[in-house]
Enzyme design. Structure first.
Site, PDB file in Angstrom:
ATOM      1  N   LYS A   1       0.828  -1.213   0.000  1.00 44.68           N
ATOM      2  CA  LYS A   1       0.000   0.000   0.000  1.00 44.68           C
ATOM      3  C   LYS A   1       0.866   1.270   0.000  1.00 44.68           C
ATOM      4  CE  LYS A   1      -2.277  -1.035   3.802  1.00 44.68           C
ATOM      5  NZ  LYS A   1      -1.742  -2.328   4.263  1.00 44.68           N
ATOM      6  N   ARG A  37      -9.766   0.439   9.060  1.00 44.51           N
ATOM      7  CA  ARG A  37      -9.298  -0.894   9.425  1.00 44.51           C
ATOM      8  C   ARG A  37     -10.328  -1.667  10.240  1.00 44.51           C
ATOM      9  NH1 ARG A  37      -3.387   0.129   8.937  1.00 44.51           N
ATOM     10  NH2 ARG A  37      -2.239  -1.767   9.332  1.00 44.51           N
ATOM     11  N   ARG A  39      11.770  -5.834   4.960  1.00 38.89           N
ATOM     12  CA  ARG A  39      11.628  -4.395   5.231  1.00 38.89           C
ATOM     13  C   ARG A  39      12.199  -4.052   6.617  1.00 38.89           C
ATOM     14  NH1 ARG A  39       5.685  -1.819   4.717  1.00 38.89           N
ATOM     15  NH2 ARG A  39       5.421  -2.341   6.895  1.00 38.89           N
ATOM     16  N   ARG A  92      11.510   0.329  11.451  1.00 42.55           N
ATOM     17  CA  ARG A  92      10.197   0.190  12.104  1.00 42.55           C
ATOM     18  C   ARG A  92      10.239  -0.955  13.094  1.00 42.55           C
ATOM     19  NH1 ARG A  92       5.030   0.534   8.151  1.00 42.55           N
ATOM     20  NH2 ARG A  92       4.235  -0.776   9.825  1.00 42.55           N
ATOM     21  N   ARG A  99       0.183  -8.892  13.462  1.00 45.44           N
ATOM     22  CA  ARG A  99      -0.464  -7.866  12.616  1.00 45.44           C
ATOM     23  C   ARG A  99      -1.309  -8.520  11.529  1.00 45.44           C
ATOM     24  NH1 ARG A  99       4.810  -5.226  11.131  1.00 45.44           N
ATOM     25  NH2 ARG A  99       3.684  -4.076   9.513  1.00 45.44           N
TER      26      ARG A  99
HETATM   27  P1  ADP Z   1       1.151  -1.987   7.911  1.00 50.24           P
HETATM   28  O1  ADP Z   1       0.132  -1.836   6.813  1.00 50.24           O
HETATM   29  O2  ADP Z   1       2.465  -2.460   7.422  1.00 50.24           O
HETATM   30  O3  ADP Z   1       0.648  -2.740   9.111  1.00 50.24           O
HETATM   31  P2  ADP Z   1       0.707   0.725   8.898  1.00 50.24           P
HETATM   32  O4  ADP Z   1       1.749   1.756   8.827  1.00 50.24           O
HETATM   33  O5  ADP Z   1      -0.541   0.912   8.092  1.00 50.24           O
HETATM   34  O6  ADP Z   1       1.502  -0.561   8.464  1.00 50.24           O
HETATM   35  O7  ADP Z   1       0.242   0.488  10.422  1.00 50.24           O
HETATM   36  C1  ADP Z   1       1.145   0.240  11.461  1.00 50.24           C
HETATM   37  C2  ADP Z   1       0.394   0.039  12.764  1.00 50.24           C
HETATM   38  O8  ADP Z   1      -0.319   1.253  13.113  1.00 50.24           O
HETATM   39  C3  ADP Z   1      -0.698  -1.032  12.765  1.00 50.24           C
HETATM   40  O9  ADP Z   1      -0.185  -2.313  13.055  1.00 50.24           O
HETATM   41  C4  ADP Z   1      -1.626  -0.513  13.890  1.00 50.24           C
HETATM   42  O10 ADP Z   1      -1.119  -0.803  15.171  1.00 50.24           O
HETATM   43  C5  ADP Z   1      -1.569   0.987  13.725  1.00 50.24           C
HETATM   44  N1  ADP Z   1      -2.651   1.488  12.832  1.00 50.24           N
HETATM   45  C6  ADP Z   1      -2.473   2.083  11.617  1.00 50.24           C
HETATM   46  N2  ADP Z   1      -3.651   2.429  11.079  1.00 50.24           N
HETATM   47  C7  ADP Z   1      -4.623   2.041  11.978  1.00 50.24           C
HETATM   48  C8  ADP Z   1      -6.048   2.095  11.993  1.00 50.24           C
HETATM   49  N3  ADP Z   1      -6.733   2.634  10.962  1.00 50.24           N
HETATM   50  N4  ADP Z   1      -6.688   1.603  13.069  1.00 50.24           N
HETATM   51  C9  ADP Z   1      -6.023   1.086  14.098  1.00 50.24           C
HETATM   52  N5  ADP Z   1      -4.697   0.975  14.144  1.00 50.24           N
HETATM   53  C10 ADP Z   1      -3.973   1.451  13.109  1.00 50.24           C
END
Ligand code: ADP
Length: 193
Positions: free
Chosen positions: A14, A89, A128, A134, A146
């Site tokens: 994404k 999400r 990554r 990260r 996750r």
């Molecule tokens: P990835 O898609 O690799 O998991 P993101 O950068 O989208 O990475 O998200 C990293 C973390 O941030 C998630 O594992 C979660 O803990 C938190 N997070 C991100 N977006 C949301 C959301 N919309 N609702 C709840 N938690 C979120």
């Protein structure tokens, strides 16, 4: 306005595709992951709360991310459209987003759902983790947590948009440019609707 959701499990590409899409279509990129990491970097109370959940691979509370998206929408009144990445999400986040967009007199045009096998996701995230800095990418147990959160809480968000016939599936394996071209084809169809 053109409002798109880029959807898919962690590691589905994404972030990579978002950068190319916003450059091509002039959309404002709203990534809740990036917004949360910026709060963490600034050591805000919200960032500290979020970090402990993110480091375990868990979602942060709906109210936190909905609040962040609401203020990002308000502070970009001139945007010609938004690309949502990592949001919504949960179904509650999807409902909140619909209401926020309705208040602006607009709505989601399409959800682009990227599909990648679980084995490939884990491989990409482990790789990554070697360079991204990260903390949620450098531990395989957290990566698997996750992906489990995605199956438990997030995958159903696609069903929410399917009811409105807004979902298109995109194969997220292949070259970055091939996937980008598939996404662009669908976006151009969506823009005609
Ligand atoms: P990835 O898609 O690799 O998991 P993101 O950068 O989208 O990475 O998200 C990293 C973390 O941030 C998630 O594992 C979660 O803990 C938190 N997070 C991100 N977006 C949301 C959301 N919309 N609702 C709840 N938690 C979120």
């Amino acid at each position: 306005m053109l409002n798109l959701i880029l959807f898919g499990p962690p590691g589905s590409g994404k972030g990579t595709q978002s950068e190319k899409l916003i450059a091509k279509y002039g959309l404002k990129h709203l990534s809740t992951g990036d917004l949360l990491r910026s709060q963490i970097a600034q050591k805000t109370p919200l960032g500290l709360e979020a970090k402990s959940l993110m480091d375990k691979g868990q979602l942060v509370p709906d109210a936190v991310v909905i609040g962040m998206i609401s203020s990002a929408l308000e502070s970009n009144p001139q945007a010609k459209g938004f690309l949502f990445d990592g949001f919504p999400r949960t179904p509650a986040q999807a409902e909140a987003l619909d209401k926020l967009l309705e208040l602006k007199g607009t709505s989601i045009n399409k959800m682009l759902a990227m599909e990648v096998s679980e084995e490939e996701l884990v491989n990409r995230l482990v790789k990554r983790g070697q360079t991204s800095g990260r903390s949620d990418d450098n531990n395989e147990a957290v990566i698997r947590a996750r992906i489990a959160e995605y199956h438990d809480k997030t995958a159903v968000v696609a069903d929410y948009y399917k009811k409105f016939d807004k979902v298109v599936n995109i194969k997220g394996e292949g070259s970055i440019d091939q996937i980008f071209n598939e996404l662009c084809k669908e976006i151009e169809l969506a823009a005609q609707d």
